[in-house]
Write a protein that holds these residues in place. Structure first.
Motif, short mmCIF file in Angstrom:
data_model
loop_
_atom_site.label_atom_id
_atom_site.label_comp_id
_atom_site.label_asym_id
_atom_site.label_seq_id
_atom_site.Cartn_x
_atom_site.Cartn_y
_atom_site.Cartn_z
N ASN A 240 -5.49 1.39 17.18
CA ASN A 240 -4.44 2.15 16.77
C ASN A 240 -3.59 1.16 15.91
OD1 ASN A 240 -4.87 5.09 17.69
ND2 ASN A 240 -5.29 3.53 19.54
N PRO B 146 -0.21 1.08 16.53
CA PRO B 146 0.74 0.26 17.61
C PRO B 146 0.08 -0.90 18.03
CG PRO B 146 0.67 2.45 17.88
CD PRO B 146 -0.47 2.50 16.98
N GLU C 160 -5.26 8.43 22.03
CA GLU C 160 -4.14 8.00 21.48
C GLU C 160 -3.64 9.03 20.48
OE1 GLU C 160 -1.69 6.09 22.40
OE2 GLU C 160 -0.41 5.78 20.90
N THR D 24 -0.78 12.10 21.11
CA THR D 24 0.45 11.92 20.32
C THR D 24 0.66 13.21 19.39
OG1 THR D 24 0.29 9.51 20.15
CG2 THR D 24 1.53 10.42 18.72
N GLN E 275 2.85 13.44 6.59
CA GLN E 275 2.84 12.12 5.95
C GLN E 275 1.72 11.35 6.46
OE1 GLN E 275 4.82 12.10 3.48
NE2 GLN E 275 6.83 12.94 4.03
N SER F 174 -4.40 10.76 5.87
CA SER F 174 -5.77 10.10 6.24
C SER F 174 -5.65 9.00 7.36
CB SER F 174 -6.14 9.34 4.93
OG SER F 174 -5.31 8.16 4.65
N ILE G 81 -3.88 9.14 12.99
CA ILE G 81 -2.99 10.26 13.41
C ILE G 81 -3.25 11.43 12.38
CG2 ILE G 81 -0.58 11.06 13.58
CD1 ILE G 81 -0.98 9.56 15.95
N THR H 267 0.38 14.39 2.72
CA THR H 267 0.47 13.15 1.48
C THR H 267 -0.53 11.93 1.91
OG1 THR H 267 2.15 11.94 2.73
CG2 THR H 267 3.15 13.65 1.37
N ALA H 268 -0.73 11.24 0.75
CA ALA H 268 -2.00 10.20 1.20
C ALA H 268 -1.63 9.30 0.00
CB ALA H 268 -3.44 10.54 1.33
N LYS I 114 -8.32 9.43 -0.82
CA LYS I 114 -7.79 9.73 0.42
C LYS I 114 -7.39 11.38 0.63
CE LYS I 114 -6.39 5.61 2.49
NZ LYS I 114 -5.26 4.65 3.15
N MET J 61 5.27 9.46 9.83
CA MET J 61 5.24 8.22 10.27
C MET J 61 5.84 7.04 9.30
SD MET J 61 1.16 7.70 9.60
CE MET J 61 0.71 8.96 10.47
N VAL J 62 6.66 7.46 8.60
CA VAL J 62 7.40 6.71 7.71
C VAL J 62 8.73 6.28 8.00
CG1 VAL J 62 7.73 6.08 5.20
CG2 VAL J 62 5.61 7.32 5.82
N SER K 232 9.68 10.60 19.11
CA SER K 232 9.23 10.20 20.55
C SER K 232 8.24 9.02 20.18
CB SER K 232 8.65 11.26 21.39
OG SER K 232 7.21 11.57 20.95
N LEU L 81 4.98 7.62 22.86
CA LEU L 81 4.18 7.93 23.80
C LEU L 81 4.05 6.95 24.84
CD1 LEU L 81 2.06 10.09 24.87
CD2 LEU L 81 0.46 8.96 23.73
N HIS M 242 -8.80 2.55 5.49
CA HIS M 242 -9.67 3.10 6.24
C HIS M 242 -9.29 4.78 5.89
CE1 HIS M 242 -6.08 2.27 8.38
NE2 HIS M 242 -6.33 3.18 9.20
N1 LIG Z 1 5.45 7.63 18.28
C1 LIG Z 1 4.08 7.49 18.90
O1 LIG Z 1 3.83 7.71 20.23
C2 LIG Z 1 2.78 7.17 18.13
C3 LIG Z 1 1.51 6.79 18.49
C4 LIG Z 1 0.48 6.45 17.71
C5 LIG Z 1 0.83 6.07 16.41
N2 LIG Z 1 1.99 6.07 16.11
C6 LIG Z 1 2.48 5.77 14.79
O2 LIG Z 1 1.75 6.64 13.72
C7 LIG Z 1 1.28 5.94 12.49
C8 LIG Z 1 -0.04 6.11 12.26
O3 LIG Z 1 -0.65 5.39 13.26
P1 LIG Z 1 -2.45 5.35 13.25
O4 LIG Z 1 -2.92 4.64 14.36
O5 LIG Z 1 -3.01 6.43 12.86
O6 LIG Z 1 -2.34 4.16 11.98
P2 LIG Z 1 -3.31 3.98 10.52
O7 LIG Z 1 -4.38 4.95 10.55
O8 LIG Z 1 -3.36 2.62 10.28
O9 LIG Z 1 -2.39 4.81 9.58
C9 LIG Z 1 -1.20 4.48 8.75
C10 LIG Z 1 -0.84 5.25 7.65
O10 LIG Z 1 0.35 5.30 7.18
C11 LIG Z 1 0.39 5.67 5.91
N3 LIG Z 1 1.33 5.49 5.10
C12 LIG Z 1 2.14 3.91 5.09
N4 LIG Z 1 3.12 4.38 4.15
C13 LIG Z 1 3.15 5.62 3.79
C14 LIG Z 1 4.08 6.27 2.93
N5 LIG Z 1 4.98 5.82 2.28
N6 LIG Z 1 3.95 7.64 2.64
C15 LIG Z 1 2.63 8.38 3.33
N7 LIG Z 1 1.70 7.50 4.15
C16 LIG Z 1 1.99 6.26 4.35
C17 LIG Z 1 -0.98 4.94 5.19
O11 LIG Z 1 -1.75 5.73 4.39
P3 LIG Z 1 -1.71 5.26 2.79
O12 LIG Z 1 -2.60 4.36 2.62
O13 LIG Z 1 -2.11 6.74 2.30
O14 LIG Z 1 -0.35 5.01 2.40
C18 LIG Z 1 -1.91 5.16 6.56
O15 LIG Z 1 -2.78 6.10 6.41
C19 LIG Z 1 1.83 4.46 12.82
O16 LIG Z 1 3.10 4.42 12.20
C20 LIG Z 1 1.91 4.24 14.39
O17 LIG Z 1 2.86 3.37 14.55
C21 LIG Z 1 3.17 6.57 16.87
#
Ligand SMILES: NC(=O)c1ccc[n+]([C@@H]2O[C@H](COP(=O)([O-])OP(=O)(O)OC[C@H]3O[C@@H](n4cnc5c(N)ncnc54)[C@H](OP(=O)(O)O)[C@@H]3O)[C@@H](O)[C@H]2O)c1
Length: 328
Positions: free
Chosen positions: A40, A42, A125, A129, A149, A152, A155, A173-174, A179, A218-219, A265, A267, A320
């Protein structure tokens, strides 16, 4: 046991195969022989020194595993309906990149019928979440509209499928047309390539100016002000990631006029009791949808655990769609 350690904060090659003593489960816990460990974002933040390990959690990265229960607190297992030999997936606060991993019994869920260990390891995860933020905090209801947001992302692919299965309209959005196509194939109603068009203008056109009821973000950063514009009356914005920065300047007048809620939040540091309650909700509401294949795990690629650095390099390349998983 073999583990993947963060030998220093830095680039993916700081992840190295190492050896550690096997962990010992305590009261209310099980020991899992790990077949697969989910990767993930994180974990990437932890590797780069931007996500401190919560007090009491393992410094070994990894927040989710799937495998077989090899020992555990007999009373707690019996109360939760588990026994030694059961295949489970589990949410953990750390220690997932390892051949053996301790998990609280309440954070274990049975591997849904028909799923492989790799598929099961990809679930906890993002499912915990998304449930906690979209359905608990932001109270998304059937018939409402959700903007995700990063549709792809790991999350995102979970949020699309869960929200569609539970009766919402889903916009995402992607960052590329491919994507966007992947998100539509997963059931999203509309996908906006945020690199080639303005998501605020597109979203307003798509909703006839009304806006959406819930946004999963997530932005953060400069997105927050634009998201406040995109929310319908009584809309809820839930922030789970800070990829665009921590500071935001918003039009507070819109918050008042539209009666908006801005929340968020994280997690990982939450209590076992809190995570156990999410696990119960998932088991009742979402696990049947996995068993019936109404919701499917989306695995982009798998790597041998020893190649964890390659898995992180791929994640950071943002190429990915869905989940990356390590196998033992
Ligand atoms: N708060 C919590 O408890 C928690 C738990 C798990 C994950 N998260 C957070 O959730 C996010 C996703 O985690 P993941 O494990 O699923 O990671 P991941 O698969 O690597 O996803 C990250 C995504 O962010 C997108 N992104 C980056 N900049 C962007 C923008 N300006 N506008 C729209 N999309 C954008 C990317 O897509 P593009 O290539 O299309 O830009 C990519 O799909 C991370 O920020 C992570 O820290 C939070």
């Amino acid at each position: 046991m073999n583990v993947i350690e963060i030998t220093a904060f830095g680039a993916p090659d700081v992840l190295r195969l190492g050896e550690r003593p096997a962990p010992i489960e305590g009261l209310g816990e099980v020991l899992i022989r790990v077949a697969a460990s989910g990767v993930n974002r994180p974990d990437v933040l932890q590797r780069t020194g931007n996500y401190p390990v919560p007090a009491g959690a393992s410094d070994i990265p990894g927040l989710e595993v799937a495998g077989e229960i090899v020992s555990g607190d007999a009373q707690a297992m019996a109360a939760a309906g588990f026994k030694i030999g059961d295949r489970v997936c589990a949410l953990v606060a750390g220690g997932g990149y390892a051949e053996l991993c301790v998990a609280p019994v309440g954070q274990c869920l049975p591997v849904p019928a028909g799923l492989s260990d790799v598929e099961a390891a990809s679930l906890p995860e993002t499912f915990f979440t998304v449930w906690s933020n979209v359905f608990d905090r932001a109270r998304l209801q059937a018939g409402e509209t959700l903007l995700i947001q990063g549709g792809s992302s790991g999350i995102g692919v979970t949020a699309i499928q869960m929200a569609k299965a539970l009766g919402a309209t889903v916009l995402v959005t992607a960052g590329s047309d491919d994507k966007c196509a992947a998100c539509l194939a997963l059931g999203a109603d509309h996908a906006i390539n945020y690199k080639s068009s303005d998501f605020v203008a597109e979203l307003k056109a798509l909703t006839n100016g009304r806006g959406v009821d819930v946004i999963l973000d997530m932005v953060a950063g400069s997105y927050v002000a634009r998201e406040v514009e995109c929310l319908a009356e009584d809309g809820r914005l839930v922030i789970i990631g800070l990829q665009g920065g921590i500071k935001a300047e918003i039009n507070a007048g819109l918050v008042l006029r539209k009666r908006l809620t801005v929340t968020g939040s994280t997690l990982r540091p939450r209590s076992i009791e809190f995570k156990t309650a999410i696990a119960k909700a998932l088991k009742d509401r979402v696990w049947p949808l996995l068993a019936s294949a109404a919701i499917k795990p989306v695995i982009h690629s798998t790597f041998a655990a020893a190649d964890a650095a390659k898995a992180h390099t791929l994640m950071e390349s943002n190429q990915h769609v869905g989940k990356i998983v390590l196998t033992w």
